[in-house]
Scaffold this motif. Structure first.
Motif, mmCIF file in Angstrom:
data_model
loop_
_atom_site.group_PDB
_atom_site.id
_atom_site.type_symbol
_atom_site.label_atom_id
_atom_site.label_comp_id
_atom_site.label_asym_id
_atom_site.label_seq_id
_atom_site.Cartn_x
_atom_site.Cartn_y
_atom_site.Cartn_z
ATOM 1 N N VAL A 1 85.810 5.681 -8.926
ATOM 2 C CA VAL A 1 86.599 5.553 -10.163
ATOM 3 C C VAL A 1 86.653 6.906 -10.861
ATOM 4 N N ASP B 1 92.411 6.159 -16.433
ATOM 5 C CA ASP B 1 91.386 5.982 -15.406
ATOM 6 C C ASP B 1 92.056 5.490 -14.121
ATOM 7 N N ALA B 2 91.463 5.830 -13.000
ATOM 8 C CA ALA B 2 92.066 5.428 -11.728
ATOM 9 C C ALA B 2 90.987 5.152 -10.687
ATOM 10 N N ALA B 3 91.324 4.288 -9.723
ATOM 11 C CA ALA B 3 90.462 4.023 -8.570
ATOM 12 C C ALA B 3 91.031 4.779 -7.376
ATOM 13 N N THR C 1 100.067 2.261 -7.525
ATOM 14 C CA THR C 1 99.306 2.999 -6.513
ATOM 15 C C THR C 1 100.165 4.089 -5.896
ATOM 16 N N THR D 1 94.981 4.365 -7.553
ATOM 17 C CA THR D 1 95.544 3.262 -8.320
ATOM 18 C C THR D 1 95.222 3.425 -9.806
ATOM 19 N N CYS D 2 96.263 3.457 -10.637
ATOM 20 C CA CYS D 2 96.076 3.502 -12.085
ATOM 21 C C CYS D 2 95.464 2.181 -12.533
ATOM 22 N N LEU D 3 94.347 2.234 -13.237
ATOM 23 C CA LEU D 3 93.671 1.000 -13.651
ATOM 24 C C LEU D 3 94.342 0.331 -14.847
ATOM 25 N N GLU D 4 95.343 0.998 -15.426
ATOM 26 C CA GLU D 4 96.071 0.412 -16.556
ATOM 27 C C GLU D 4 97.273 -0.388 -16.067
ATOM 28 N N LYS E 1 98.245 -0.527 -12.659
ATOM 29 C CA LYS E 1 98.022 -0.934 -11.261
ATOM 30 C C LYS E 1 98.985 -0.281 -10.269
ATOM 31 N N THR F 1 87.268 8.898 -14.138
ATOM 32 C CA THR F 1 87.292 8.709 -15.594
ATOM 33 C C THR F 1 87.094 10.054 -16.289
#
Length: 272
Positions: free
Chosen positions: A142, A159-161, A108, A101-104, A106, A144
């Motif tokens: 995460v 960044d991504a989860a 997935t 999931t892109c943290l910017e 969202k 990074t």
């Protein structure tokens, strides 16, 4: 050649009238393909296991064309839709799905990945359970810095989860306990005492909902490593598939052992 030698070894083990069997012929055949294992020096059991599984898969595989449209004769289309299956993939191959999931933005994406051996981190230096190792492997991470993903929606690195889930559980699942780790420029062995169940290992917390009813496993074999990095000894515990008794295989010495002796602080590979 490797599959034939392995078949002969199985015949000697189950049908021969021997107190013990030395796998010299199989070892010799495999050593021709993988030179590291032709030497008499200690090698890594997990690396050897992967080579054995790969070699047996190559020798026993059946190529099946999976064509979406019947009657496709284009050679290129055929090559792109061929899957290779074998008794090895049927028994040992599972599937993971990584949700990234892109943290910017969202967004997935789902990235599938096959496995035959799951290498589990050891979260403690003194004592932990197999459950702790599984939680550590399947926890959300995460990405990074240098590990950022290229987000197709944002058009830039972000960044991504990431979180893994088992989407296909194999009939036999193998866990590799990562006892050897780098500390600076030096490699060392973790002697953590890891508690693992002999039965009712529940993988449903780490599996997709459809797998929950088939996610319980029982232990059938353990590879133990005692000693240090370059000076150690391997031995195995195996559960007899007919009598359900446990046996210790220590070179030429085969001994029946009680269930209580199967739990050790030297476990390196677990077969469920």
């Amino acid at each position: 050649e490797s599959a034939t030698a392995f078949g002969s070894l199985l015949s000697d083990m189950w049908l021969g009238e021997f107190d013990c069997v030395s796998p010299e012929v199989f070892h010799s055949v495999l050593g021709k393909r993988y030179l590291a294992f032709s030497k008499r020096t200690q090698q890594d059991a997990q690396e050897f296991l992967i080579c054995v599984l790969n070699e047996l898969h190559e020798g026993l595989k059946k190529v099946r064309a999976q064509l979406k449209r019947r009657g496709v004769t284009d050679a290129k289309a055929c090559r792109g839709s061929v899957s290779e299956t074998s008794i090895i993939t049927e028994l040992f191959e599972g599937q993971l799905s990584y949700d990234i999931t892109c943290l910017e933005c969202k967004t997935t994406i789902d990235r599938p990945e096959s496995f035959t051996v799951l290498s589990l981190p050891i979260p403690s230096k003194s004592m932990c359970s197999l459950e702790d190792c599984l939680k550590c492997f399947f926890q959300q991470d995460v990405l990074t810095w240098n590990n950022q993903i290229q987000c197709s929606w944002c058009g830039t690195k972000q960044d991504a989860a990431v979180k893994a889930t088992i989407t296909k559980a194999p009939p036999i699942i193998i866990f590799h306990l990562k006892r050897f780790e780098w500390q600076g420029k030096h490699k060392r062995k973790l002697s953590t005492d890891i508690c693992y169940p002999l039965s009712n290992l529940d993988l449903s917390p780490y599996s997709s909902p459809l797998l929950c009813k088939d996610a319980e496993y029982s232990l059938c074999a353990v590879v133990n490593h005692s000693g240090f990095l370059d000076d150690g000894h391997y031995m195995a515990f195996c559960k007899h598939s007919v009598t359900k008794n446990w046996y210790s295989f220590d070179d030429a010495q085969i001994t029946k052992i009680p269930n209580s002796s199967v739990q050790t602080d030297t476990a390196y590979l677990l077969f469920y």
